[in-house]
Design a protein around this motif. Structure first.
Motif, PDB file in Angstrom:
ATOM      1  N   THR A   1       0.640  -1.347  -0.487  1.00 33.06           N
ATOM      2  CA  THR A   1       0.301  -0.066   0.172  1.00 33.06           C
ATOM      3  C   THR A   1       1.094   1.220   0.087  1.00 33.06           C
ATOM      4  O   THR A   1       2.236   1.132   0.788  1.00 33.06           O
ATOM      5  CB  THR A   1      -1.143  -0.223   0.912  1.00 33.06           C
ATOM      6  N   GLY A   2       0.648   2.717  -0.868  1.00 33.16           N
ATOM      7  CA  GLY A   2       1.008   3.978  -0.754  1.00 33.16           C
ATOM      8  C   GLY A   2      -0.197   3.991  -0.656  1.00 33.16           C
ATOM      9  O   GLY A   2      -0.342   5.072  -1.189  1.00 33.16           O
ATOM     10  N   THR A   3       0.229   4.535   0.890  1.00 29.97           N
ATOM     11  CA  THR A   3      -0.936   5.925   1.189  1.00 29.97           C
ATOM     12  C   THR A   3      -0.455   7.372   1.640  1.00 29.97           C
ATOM     13  O   THR A   3       1.082   7.513   1.789  1.00 29.97           O
ATOM     14  CB  THR A   3      -0.889   5.624   2.967  1.00 29.97           C
ATOM     15  N   ASP A   4      -1.319   8.330   0.469  1.00 23.86           N
ATOM     16  CA  ASP A   4      -1.095   9.394   0.752  1.00 23.86           C
ATOM     17  C   ASP A   4      -1.448  10.175   1.991  1.00 23.86           C
ATOM     18  O   ASP A   4      -2.593  10.236   2.618  1.00 23.86           O
ATOM     19  CB  ASP A   4      -1.498  10.343  -0.264  1.00 23.86           C
ATOM     20  N   LEU A   5      -0.885  10.983   2.059  1.00 24.94           N
ATOM     21  CA  LEU A   5      -0.726  11.849   3.480  1.00 24.94           C
ATOM     22  C   LEU A   5      -0.701  13.078   3.098  1.00 24.94           C
ATOM     23  O   LEU A   5       0.215  13.691   2.394  1.00 24.94           O
ATOM     24  CB  LEU A   5      -0.003  11.101   4.478  1.00 24.94           C
ATOM     25  N   VAL A   6      -1.661  14.348   3.980  1.00 27.09           N
ATOM     26  CA  VAL A   6      -0.836  14.956   3.938  1.00 27.09           C
ATOM     27  C   VAL A   6      -1.066  15.790   5.459  1.00 27.09           C
ATOM     28  O   VAL A   6      -1.859  15.857   6.624  1.00 27.09           O
ATOM     29  CB  VAL A   6      -1.700  15.952   3.019  1.00 27.09           C
ATOM     30  N   ARG A   7      -0.103  17.195   5.389  1.00 28.78           N
ATOM     31  CA  ARG A   7      -0.809  18.357   6.677  1.00 28.78           C
ATOM     32  C   ARG A   7      -0.679  19.201   5.778  1.00 28.78           C
ATOM     33  O   ARG A   7      -0.284  19.885   5.283  1.00 28.78           O
ATOM     34  CB  ARG A   7       0.880  18.408   7.228  1.00 28.78           C
TER      35      ARG A   7
END
Lengths: 494, 328
Positions: free
Chosen positions: A148-154
């Motif tokens: 899995t390659g989960t996209d995170l943002v802040r």
């Protein structure tokens, strides 16, 4: 180049505090860059780009005839993740992946979560990536989403959100590994001084995970990476991973189903294949099971998988769990299976098929980001604050015509990282894609792909839309005994 | 190894060798042109088109065959599948599809060579400084072979590379001999003239064979040159040598004992080798060199086809042909 006069503006900056002081973990990097002679950073940046070109670390741009290969722009200033942030991310991702995997087992099994009324049946069955063909299948170890390659943002207040769960064939990990090699060459002393957690063992861990999928007791299973071929935009990565793992890279035409098994055509005849790490979408995997017109897949492959005579990672059908509408339910999914609150937040999401949500979305289009539920790569989306009135109207029409297909989210002011520009360092917006391997245990790669929107003020980080990448340095917690860079068992690098 | 991968490595290797040889063809002609008192351009350049490419393809796009047009046709013309650029591009596409099998150094060298070729277009050294251009290009090819031998395990993939390279080289040596023999021997009274000697020297130099030739023969004569290029056992571009190497590669791939065969490729190559083993240059010349080379090239093509059938065209048994038709 100097950071003198660098502005964080009103954004969250990953390297600087709001008052302009470097964050604790970034101090050494900032000092090192400031010490470099004038022009030295630019020289190293050029050297790094030339190295990428000669290595052929490229991606293809669809619809661009001459020079279909480009190097993916790369910025030397890394993003730094401090230990407490990383711990939060890692535990949150573990929880999320475990829940999503249980969800997939359930959806293609008993469907308790639907019967208990947590996720509407219509929603699942109308998802384009839902595969009724997978009903009743039990893949090895009940694992569906192996990679899995989960996209995170802040956001502006420092909160980390999950933006997307990429459960099909997330790409980009080869850039993580290449970027790290380049940075080690560029800032060798920093690597010696800082406790940056290593990422080089990813191919070894990936191979171990794939090996676990082979029929039990098999000593030396044949593992392959299945690629659509050299004209695929991520071909470099497919080839790179096969090389780093020491396994065969195959195309659909290399494989054939014979005597109930998947075989590959070799110079000495047919050889059985046990595990396939596929980088082809479900649709194209097997013309007998999915799209009939697929030339890329292997006729009969799906049946062999169903009967457990070949393992496929990720399993067919996992895409249903990263449908952007299903995404909105992930917090509920976590609560349902674990009876506990999600650790990582979702971005608040309006589902256009809910009447109240749709009304709100249509009334507030210029403030929202609208995304198509089943497209990725920055295609099929509207960024309200930057869109023309005509584009907003166009999306309003599309939403009215097919509300199931659209979701909307408030604009997140993505955090920024200093980036080399013509005017010296300027903040550019970034996201973060860590990679998670789900095998006998869950491994979260300490690092990941930091994608950066190189265009000033842009919030779109996709490579197809003018994005670039940065290395991601996860700092080791001085209290814990996590291995440091120099001590890890290194993978020999290409 | 995968059939597709073996195929790609074999062709990667053939295309590099082909590009190198085309560079040699052009280079020797350029040298000859310098020594000619009254250049007859058409007579000198037209045959090059015939041996390396397609004559009708050429005449569709060019009006006359002179130095300028033929050199362009053979170097940068992307519509010509046998131009140096096209060959190198094809080599790179093949290399790209097997990057995980060949060494990174090999890949980088192919990639760099193509980038060099592409960049060179902008300042056009083919016209301004052809000697430097072709020698630079030849070096790039030599570097590729050196890197291949020094960085790749000498296993099955490497042997497919060696096989492709040697079959291609045998073919090209036969062609360069054919066309030069034709040009250099226009009439009987040329023979023995100083001009004639210059031409043979140029030919030998074009295949890096002059110095080695001189160690074997004291005079420069057409018969000896033909013998050297066809039948020498030790010169790495002579046809006999190339076939012996190719044969070794085939046997290393199959693991079969030497001087016997386990597949059609070995059988055909073995036959061709024996023919050359018992041939002598007088007999060849008596029957006509051109005719001999023509027949040789046809048989060599037969070997190439047998290699394809034996290793690359692996078809699954029975049922799969039906499967195959389903996908079409």
């Amino acid at each position: 180049m100097s950071f003198h006069g660098y502005q964080t503006d009103q954004f969250f900056d990953e390297l600087f505090e709001r008052d302009g002081k470097p964050r604790a973990g970034a101090q050494a990097l900032i000092d090192r860059i400031e010490q470099l002679a004038e022009g030295e950073l630019a020289r190293r940046q050029n050297a790094a780009e030339a190295a990428l070109m000669n290595l052929g670390v490229t991606f293809a741009v669809y619809g661009d005839e001459e020079g279909t290969e480009k190097i993916w722009p790369f910025d030397l200033v890394p993003r730094i993740v401090e230990p407490h942030d990383w711990e939060h991310i890692e535990t949150g991702l573990r929880q999320r992946i475990e829940a999503l995997n249980l969800f997939l087992c359930d959806i293609y099994g008993e469907q308790r979560i639907i019967n208990d009324g947590v996720v509407p049946r219509g929603l699942i069955e109308s998802a384009t990536a839902y595969r009724p063909q997978c009903m009743g299948v039990r893949p090895p170890n009940d694992a569906w989403c192996h990679i899995t390659g989960t996209d995170l943002v802040r956001g502006g207040d420092g909160t980390i959100y999950v933006l997307e769960d990429n459960l099909r064939c997330p790409s980009g990990v080869s850039y993580v590994l290449e970027n790290r090699q380049l940075l080690k060459r560029t800032f060798p002393r920093l690597f010696a001084d800082l406790a940056i957690r290593p990422v080089d063992d990813y191919p070894i861990r990936l191979r171990d995970m794939l090996q676990q999928l082979a029929p039990t007791g098999m000593y030396d299973p044949v593992i392959t990476v299945l690629t659509p071929g050299i004209y695929n935009s991520a071909y470099f990565e497919h080839s790179y991973l096969a090389q780093q793992m020491g396994v065969e890279l195959v195309e659909g035409r290399d494989l054939v189903v014979h005597d109930g098994c998947v075989m590959m055509r070799t110079t000495r005849g047919l050889t059985r294949v046990d595990v396939i790490y596929r980088r082809i979408d479900d649709d194209f995997l097997d013309p007998l099971a999915f799209r009939e017109d697929s030339m890329l897949g292997v006729p009969g492959l799906f049946d062999v998988w169903k009967q457990g005579r070949v393992a496929i990672a990720n399993a067919p059908g996992t895409g249903v769990a990263d449908d952007k509408v299903v995404y909105a339910y992930v917090p509920d999914i976590i609560r349902y299976y674990f009876d506990t609150e999600p650790i990582l937040a979702n971005v608040p999401t309006y589902l256009c098929w809910r009447e109240s949500d749709r009304k709100y979305v249509l009334d507030h289009l210029p403030e929202l980001v609208v995304k198509s539920a089943d497209e990725s790569g920055g295609y099929g989306m509207l960024i309200g604050p930057q869109a023309t009135a005509a584009a907003c109207e166009e999306f309003a029409r599309r939403i009215a015509a097919n509300p199931r297909k659209y979701i909307a989210q408030p604009v997140i002011d993505l955090s920024r990282v200093p980036t080399i520009t013509e005017n010296g360092f300027e903040g550019r917006h970034v996201d973060l894609r860590p990679y998670i391997l789900y095998g006998d245990d869950i491994h979260v790669l300490p690092g990941g792909l930091t994608r950066v929107a190189l265009v000033k003020d842009s919030l779109v980080v996709n490579s197809s839309q003018g994005g670039g990448s940065k290395d991601t340095w996860v700092l080791a917690d001085p209290k814990s005994a996590a291995p440091r860079n120099g001590l890890s068992h290194g993978v020999k690098h290409a | 190894m995968l059939s597709r991968v073996a195929d790609a490595i074999y062709w990667l290797s053939r295309y590099i060798e082909r590009a190198e040889n085309i560079a040699r063809f052009v280079d020797v002609n350029l040298h000859l042109a310098l020594d000619q008192a009254e250049p007859d351009e058409d007579r000198q350049w037209a045959p090059l088109v015939a041996v390396t490419g397609d004559r009708s393809d050429f005449s569709e796009r060019y009006e006359v065959a002179n130095q300028k047009t033929v050199v362009r046709f053979l170097t940068y013309d992307r519509a010509n599948p046998n131009s140096i650029y096209s060959c190198l591009w094809a080599a790179r596409e093949n290399a790209r599809s097997v990057r995980e099998v060949i060494s990174s150094e090999m890949w980088e060298q192919v990639n760099r060579s193509l980038i060099m070729l592409r960049d060179a277009q902008t300042y056009n050294p083919v016209e301004t400084d052809p000697a430097a251009f072709f020698s630079h290009f030849r070096e790039a090819c030599h570097l590729f072979w050196g890197i291949t031998d020094a960085t790749m395990t000498h296993g099955e993939p490497w042997n497919f590379a060696r096989l492709g390279r040697m079959l291609e080289r045998a073919d090209k040596t036969s062609r360069i001999l054919d066309v030069k023999y034709f040009i250099i021997l226009p009439t009987a009274d040329y023979v023995g003239s100083p001009y004639d000697n210059l031409q043979w020297v140029a030919l030998l130099k074009s295949i890096s064979g002059y110095e080695m030739y001189r160690k074997c023969y004291h005079d420069i004569s057409p018969d000896h040159v033909a013998e050297f290029l066809l039948l020498n056992d030790e010169f790495p571009r002579s046809i006999r040598f190339c076939l012996a190497e190719a044969d070794q590669a085939l046997h290393a791939i199959s693991g079969w004992r030497a001087a016997a065969f386990s597949n059609r490729a070995e059988q055909q190559l073995g036959r061709l080798r024996s023919e050359l083993a018992y041939a002598d240059v007088d007999g060849i010349l008596a029957g006509g060199l051109h005719q001999y080379l023509d027949r040789f090239q046809a048989k060599l093509n037969g070997v190439g086809n047998a290699v394809f059938d034996t290793f690359f065209a692996i078809q699954p048994i029975r049922r799969q042909t039906q499967m195959g038709s389903l996908t079409q």
